[in-house]
Design a protein around this motif. Structure first.
Motif, PDB file in Angstrom:
ATOM      1  N   LYS A   1      32.728 -21.217  12.453  1.00  0.00           N
ATOM      2  CA  LYS A   1      33.899 -20.360  12.634  1.00  0.00           C
ATOM      3  C   LYS A   1      35.139 -21.215  12.833  1.00  0.00           C
ATOM      4  CE  LYS A   1      32.014 -16.172  13.069  1.00  0.00           C
ATOM      5  NZ  LYS A   1      30.960 -16.022  14.096  1.00  0.00           N
TER       6      LYS A   1
ATOM      7  N   TRP B   1      -8.751   5.147   5.969  1.00  0.00           N
ATOM      8  CA  TRP B   1      -8.654   5.597   4.585  1.00  0.00           C
ATOM      9  C   TRP B   1      -9.668   4.857   3.729  1.00  0.00           C
ATOM     10  CZ3 TRP B   1      -7.326   2.922   0.118  1.00  0.00           C
ATOM     11  CH2 TRP B   1      -7.071   3.728  -0.998  1.00  0.00           C
ATOM     12  N   TYR B   2      -9.776   3.547   3.952  1.00  0.00           N
ATOM     13  CA  TYR B   2     -10.634   2.735   3.115  1.00  0.00           C
ATOM     14  C   TYR B   2     -12.106   3.003   3.382  1.00  0.00           C
ATOM     15  CZ  TYR B   2     -10.130  -0.811  -0.371  1.00  0.00           C
ATOM     16  OH  TYR B   2     -10.052  -1.443  -1.558  1.00  0.00           O
TER      17      TYR B   2
ATOM     18  N   PHE C   1      -4.570   3.457  10.119  1.00  0.00           N
ATOM     19  CA  PHE C   1      -4.644   4.412   9.011  1.00  0.00           C
ATOM     20  C   PHE C   1      -5.392   3.823   7.810  1.00  0.00           C
ATOM     21  CE2 PHE C   1      -2.877   6.059   5.068  1.00  0.00           C
ATOM     22  CZ  PHE C   1      -3.198   7.388   5.209  1.00  0.00           C
ATOM     23  N   VAL C   2      -5.027   2.604   7.408  1.00  0.00           N
ATOM     24  CA  VAL C   2      -5.573   2.092   6.152  1.00  0.00           C
ATOM     25  C   VAL C   2      -7.062   1.817   6.269  1.00  0.00           C
ATOM     26  CG1 VAL C   2      -5.245  -0.399   6.383  1.00  0.00           C
ATOM     27  CG2 VAL C   2      -5.014   0.650   4.166  1.00  0.00           C
TER      28      VAL C   2
ATOM     29  N   PHE D   1      17.465 -10.527   1.336  1.00  0.00           N
ATOM     30  CA  PHE D   1      17.159  -9.123   1.064  1.00  0.00           C
ATOM     31  C   PHE D   1      16.789  -8.936  -0.401  1.00  0.00           C
ATOM     32  CE2 PHE D   1      18.393  -4.748   0.052  1.00  0.00           C
ATOM     33  CZ  PHE D   1      17.635  -4.083   0.996  1.00  0.00           C
TER      34      PHE D   1
ATOM     35  N   GLU E   1      -2.684   6.869  -5.994  1.00  0.00           N
ATOM     36  CA  GLU E   1      -3.816   7.234  -5.143  1.00  0.00           C
ATOM     37  C   GLU E   1      -4.399   6.025  -4.436  1.00  0.00           C
ATOM     38  OE1 GLU E   1      -6.553   9.309  -7.608  1.00  0.00           O
ATOM     39  OE2 GLU E   1      -5.765  11.254  -6.998  1.00  0.00           O
ATOM     40  N   ASN E   2      -4.249   4.860  -5.044  1.00  0.00           N
ATOM     41  CA  ASN E   2      -4.782   3.642  -4.432  1.00  0.00           C
ATOM     42  C   ASN E   2      -3.753   2.925  -3.579  1.00  0.00           C
ATOM     43  OD1 ASN E   2      -7.630   2.893  -5.455  1.00  0.00           O
ATOM     44  ND2 ASN E   2      -6.594   3.807  -7.193  1.00  0.00           N
TER      45      ASN E   2
ATOM     46  N   MET F   1      18.196  -2.905   9.914  1.00  0.00           N
ATOM     47  CA  MET F   1      18.006  -4.197   9.266  1.00  0.00           C
ATOM     48  C   MET F   1      19.279  -5.046   9.333  1.00  0.00           C
ATOM     49  SD  MET F   1      16.009  -5.429   6.037  1.00  0.00           S
ATOM     50  CE  MET F   1      15.809  -3.914   5.259  1.00  0.00           C
TER      51      MET F   1
ATOM     52  N   LYS G   1     -13.288   4.067  -4.264  1.00  0.00           N
ATOM     53  CA  LYS G   1     -11.994   4.694  -4.024  1.00  0.00           C
ATOM     54  C   LYS G   1     -11.484   5.262  -5.334  1.00  0.00           C
ATOM     55  CE  LYS G   1     -11.500   4.694   0.032  1.00  0.00           C
ATOM     56  NZ  LYS G   1     -11.334   5.992   0.660  1.00  0.00           N
TER      57      LYS G   1
ATOM     58  N   ILE H   1      -0.600  -1.731   0.045  1.00  0.00           N
ATOM     59  CA  ILE H   1       0.507  -1.993   0.970  1.00  0.00           C
ATOM     60  C   ILE H   1       0.451  -3.403   1.553  1.00  0.00           C
ATOM     61  CG2 ILE H   1       1.401  -1.360   3.243  1.00  0.00           C
ATOM     62  CD1 ILE H   1       1.348   1.481   2.421  1.00  0.00           C
ATOM     63  N   PRO H   2      -0.733  -3.894   1.985  1.00  0.00           N
ATOM     64  CA  PRO H   2      -0.744  -5.267   2.486  1.00  0.00           C
ATOM     65  C   PRO H   2      -0.227  -6.262   1.446  1.00  0.00           C
ATOM     66  CG  PRO H   2      -2.763  -4.161   3.098  1.00  0.00           C
ATOM     67  CD  PRO H   2      -2.025  -3.225   2.184  1.00  0.00           C
TER      68      PRO H   2
ATOM     69  N   PHE I   1      -0.336   1.627  10.761  1.00  0.00           N
ATOM     70  CA  PHE I   1      -0.919   1.404   9.448  1.00  0.00           C
ATOM     71  C   PHE I   1      -2.286   0.731   9.550  1.00  0.00           C
ATOM     72  CE2 PHE I   1      -1.451  -1.003   5.492  1.00  0.00           C
ATOM     73  CZ  PHE I   1      -1.457   0.054   4.623  1.00  0.00           C
TER      74      PHE I   1
ATOM     75  N   ILE J   1     -13.444  -0.309  -6.408  1.00  0.00           N
ATOM     76  CA  ILE J   1     -13.869  -1.009  -5.202  1.00  0.00           C
ATOM     77  C   ILE J   1     -14.209   0.025  -4.146  1.00  0.00           C
ATOM     78  CG2 ILE J   1     -13.216  -2.632  -3.415  1.00  0.00           C
ATOM     79  CD1 ILE J   1     -11.261  -3.802  -5.474  1.00  0.00           C
TER      80      ILE J   1
ATOM     81  N   PRO K   1      -2.384   3.008  -0.588  1.00  0.00           N
ATOM     82  CA  PRO K   1      -2.587   2.449   0.755  1.00  0.00           C
ATOM     83  C   PRO K   1      -3.212   1.062   0.733  1.00  0.00           C
ATOM     84  CG  PRO K   1      -3.193   4.748   0.746  1.00  0.00           C
ATOM     85  CD  PRO K   1      -2.877   4.392  -0.674  1.00  0.00           C
ATOM     86  N   SER K   2      -4.136   0.824  -0.196  1.00  0.00           N
ATOM     87  CA  SER K   2      -4.769  -0.488  -0.194  1.00  0.00           C
ATOM     88  C   SER K   2      -3.859  -1.552  -0.782  1.00  0.00           C
ATOM     89  CB  SER K   2      -6.087  -0.432  -0.968  1.00  0.00           C
ATOM     90  OG  SER K   2      -5.837   0.029  -2.271  1.00  0.00           O
TER      91      SER K   2
END
Lengths: 372, 449
Positions: A44, B318-319, B314-315, A58, A94-95, B356, A87, A100-101, B311, A84, A97-98
């Motif tokens: 500054k 779900w799995y 949840f996951v 971002f 439909e898949n 954020m 599912k 997301i990781p 999560f 797998i 959620p798996s």
């Protein structure tokens, strides 16, 4: 008049800060300040624009996020649909959620790595770049202000001295003369060679077992005290840790299937095996749901043998269920094939229970009747 | 010195009155006999047959309404005002508890920045005393069978000769039995309130001590450290007892942290509201944008932490799709789907987007809006944890739910403001007060909001 390089050296960050402010008050721009540690508020005081690394981060994150969506869709749905754990396959949503990781990890991975890379390149810290620090003492306990000045420097020198600089030096800049580097890196090409050589050597592993590490932390985590599931066990039957089930027992819910996996067995199932479950809408509906999870990747949703894997040419030789193609199948033979598999088709007995297999057979017959 | 204005006092009393009236309304409108339930259901069926124009379906549904079913519905309907009361009572208790946790962290971490907020935390967590008492009375009422939020309290479930015998609940009865349950509640509340009173006492002692004498401060440090160990265990077991045991067949090993993360976010959000309120009234001059900014960072981080736990649970369900596990979500998806997903959006997507940006977290109006949304979101979270087990599909968000929430809000306001007015607003004499007054986060420039 030639350009001049002015250095003011300080031995305290507070004095440096007031020096920076004093210089800026006189309307003089500082070109760079070298410090051994980050001095808060210095940016500054120097009038630097705030960094935009946050916005960059971002954007990198968004890129990683969408990359992961594309990646999971392409790998798991489009190119080679995977089933797998039964599912619902074949639609990304439909898949989801798996996935997301993976989306999470990719977002973080892209953000972190690209941000660090951006930071390094912005600051010219990539391999092979020459160091630009003019005075090694600034890596220890001194602080340095640097100015490139056209014309008279006496005014600036006076301000620096007044504000507590312990040393002020003025040098002419001769165009060809390179900056006096306090350390010399090998030329770029040499460093690239060294890196490649290092990578290459590290891949030359020998077949010899690795040397024992000098010390092992928490050896129990490396060398299990208990016998591993498939290891040898001197106390076990057949010296194996894993045991076969007691003769004559079956697992809960299991229905034995006596017809053997032979050509004769196939004929037997084809001719004589009849479905023991009711042929009604409920069972057919359930069979369809299971078929759509376990079979459509090869056989296609209509049973025409045009599943995704066939279309993508990953898997060939899948027949259509149509009577013209397979004149001789019955619910018994279908059950038999799901249980044992046939040639390129694997057994599904471990994934589907006895009644599930019967329900699917029902659905296959229905598809067959609809196919020309 | 803070003065508890007459206006605010009136407001808090009005809110409490609203709470009591709506609760009374809830109890009066609850059907008391099976006949009432049948009448009500016939009424519903009549409506139903009118617009579907098929008399047959109505008859069918009526057949379905056998005696046992009606009785079950009656229990659920009777639970409703109690559950509404319980959710709100527990929610505000958790806010006070989360605040106490945060305050203890400040002492243990020997944090300098937050000293100007300590008295606000002390006042907010003092609500533990009335709030804890009310929650205890509700638990006691359950033990005396006034309500059946905790249906494992029914003795016939663990009686092998009863037709209601439930071997799963019987297996847990060593832990889930009324005397031990109430004893634990006393221990939890006693431990928390004890720590609170000690920390408050040392805070005053430190204020009156000579400069350089930090004995009281060091004592507060020790109490906080011991409290933290106690809290680590009791926050988990407390959430098993008071929240998870509403679904006594089901269990989750991360439940304690899940409840904790929600409670902590709501506490921070409430803290922001209280601090900003005091600032707009001209108090807490030394609290600046950087302090609010820090609370915002905590809110952001722990909202993500909440999502992480949500999560994680949840996951896996779900799995794996294991029947005894998925029942938990089936119950929530069957009857609470919209509320459930709205709650997830409010507690995750909203703070993710809104909090954020670094700079924005230091603007008061911005943080107030965020805080309000998060408080409502976490109230809904608790609502959806309790209600499926106690009232099932017979829930709605009406007079009783909103009324009791407002009632406890009134009590919370009264308790907090009353406490604030009793002592100086700044923890004078705290060894790190100066640091807190000069606290400045480097990229916060603006003077005004």
């Amino acid at each position: 008049m030639s350009k001049k390089l002015v250095h003011g050296l300080f031995d305290d960050d507070d004095i440096l800060m007031s020096g920076v402010k004093a210089v800026r008050q006189k309307g003089i721009d500082i070109d760079e300040v070298y410090t051994p540690f980050p001095v808060h508020g210095l940016d500054k005081a120097m009038g630097l624009k705030p960094t935009r690394i946050a916005s960059a981060a971002f954007i990198f994150g968004i890129i990683g996020f969408f990359f992961a969506i594309w990646l999971t869709w392409f790998m798991m749905i489009e190119d080679w649909p995977q089933n797998i754990g039964g599912k619902p396959s074949f639609t990304w949503l439909e898949n989801m959620p798996s996935f997301i990781p993976i989306m999470f990890e990719m977002t973080i991975f892209f953000t972190a790595h690209l941000m660090v890379t951006t930071y390094f390149f912005k600051n010219k810290l990539y391999p092979g770049s020459a160091g630009i620090n003019p005075d090694p003492r600034t890596t220890d306990d001194k602080f340095l202000m640097e100015f490139f000045v056209d014309g008279d420097t006496s005014n600036l020198e006076a301000i620096l001295k007044d504000s507590g600089a312990i040393e002020v030096t003025v040098k002419d800049i001769v165009e060809e003369e390179k900056r006096n580097l306090w350390f010399k890196l090998p030329p770029k090409s040499a460093s690239v060679v060294v890196i490649l050589l290092g990578l290459g050597l590290s891949s030359c592993s020998s077949d010899e077992p690795m040397r024992e590490p000098v010390s092992v932390y928490m050896p129990d985590m490396y060398h299990s005290v208990a016998y591993e599931p498939y290891s040898e066990d001197p106390n076990g039957i057949n010296s194996m840790e894993a045991r076969t089930p007691v003769d004559g027992t079956i697992k809960r819910g299991y229905v034995p299937y006596d017809i053997p996996n032979t050509n004769e067995g196939y004929q037997e199932a084809l001719m004589n095996l009849k479905s023991p479950i009711a042929s009604n809408d409920e069972n057919a509906k359930y069979g369809e749901e299971l078929y759509n999870i376990y079979c459509i990747s090869c056989h296609g949703i209509n049973g025409d043998g045009q599943g995704k894997l066939v279309q993508n040419e990953k898997f060939l030789g899948v027949p259509s269920y149509a009577a013209s193609r397979l004149p001789n199948i019955s619910e018994g033979s279908i059950f038999h094939v799901i249980t044992y598999g046939k040639n390129m088709m694997g057994s599904h007995a471990s994934q589907l229970t006895w009644d599930e297999r019967w329900k699917i057979s029902q659905h296959v017959l229905k598809l067959r009747s609809q196919l020309k | 010195m803070y003065i508890f204005s007459q206006k605010l006092k009136t407001l808090s009393f009005v809110l409490m009155a609203v709470g009591i009236l709506s609760l009374a309304f809830g109890f009066i409108t609850t059907p008391s006999t099976v006949e009432d339930v049948n009448n009500q259901m016939e009424h519903v069926d009549a409506d139903h047959s009118e617009d579907s124009d098929s008399h047959e379906t109505a008859v069918k549904i009526n057949d379905h309404h056998d005696e046992a079913h009606a009785e079950h519905v009656l229990t659920q309907l009777k639970n409703r005002p109690w559950s509404a009361l319980y959710v709100s009572a527990l929610f505000f208790l958790f806010i006070a508890l989360g605040t106490l946790f945060f305050m203890a962290i400040q002492y243990i971490g020997q944090a300098g920045w937050s000293v100007v907020l300590l008295r606000v935390m002390e006042a907010m967590s003092t609500y533990l005393i009335p709030g804890g008492l009310i929650v205890f009375l509700i638990l006691l009422a359950g033990g005396l069978h006034f309500h059946h939020i905790f249906h494992w309290m029914d003795a016939s479930l663990i009686d092998p000769n009863s037709p209601n015998f439930d071997p799963i609940i019987e297996g847990k009865s060593g832990y889930l039995n009324v005397p031990f349950f109430l004893l634990r509640a006393v221990v939890y509340l006693g431990g928390w309130i004890g720590a609170l009173l000690l920390i408050k006492k040392y805070s005053i002692e430190q204020e009156n001590a000579e400069v350089g004498n930090n004995i009281a401060y060091n004592k507060a440090f020790k109490v906080s450290a011991i409290f933290m160990v106690f809290f680590g265990v009791t926050s988990s077991t407390g959430s098993w007892d008071w929240v998870m045991s509403v679904d006594p067949h089901w269990f989750s090993t991360l439940f304690g942290w899940y409840v904790f993360s929600g409670m902590f976010v709501s506490a921070l959000a409430m803290m922001v509201l209280v601090v900003v309120y005091l600032k707009t009234k001209g108090y807490l001059q030394t609290v600046n944008h950087s302090h609010i900014h820090d609370l915002g960072k905590f809110m952001f981080g722990f909202s993500i932490f909440w999502t992480y736990l949500w999560f994680s649970q949840f996951v896996l369900y779900w799995y794996a799709n294991i029947p005894e596990e998925v029942t938990y979500y089936i119950a929530r998806f069957a009857d609470y789907k919209v509320a459930f997903w709205t709650m997830v959006v409010m507690n995750f997507v909203f703070p993710l987007i809104v909090l954020m940006d670094s700079g924005k977290k230091s603007y008061y109006p911005y943080m107030v809006v965020t805080g309000v949304v998060l408080i409502i979101g976490h109230y809904m979270d608790l609502f959806i944890m309790i209600m499926p087990g106690s009232v099932g599909s017979h829930w709605y968000f009406g007079v009783v739910e909103i009324g009791t929430f407002l009632g406890f809000l009134g009590l919370f306001i009264f308790c907090t403001a009353n406490n604030l007015s009793k002592r100086s607003l700044i923890a004078k004499g705290h060894p790190m007060l100066k640091e807190s007054e000069h606290y400045h986060y480097y990229n916060i420039e603006h003077e005004d909001h």
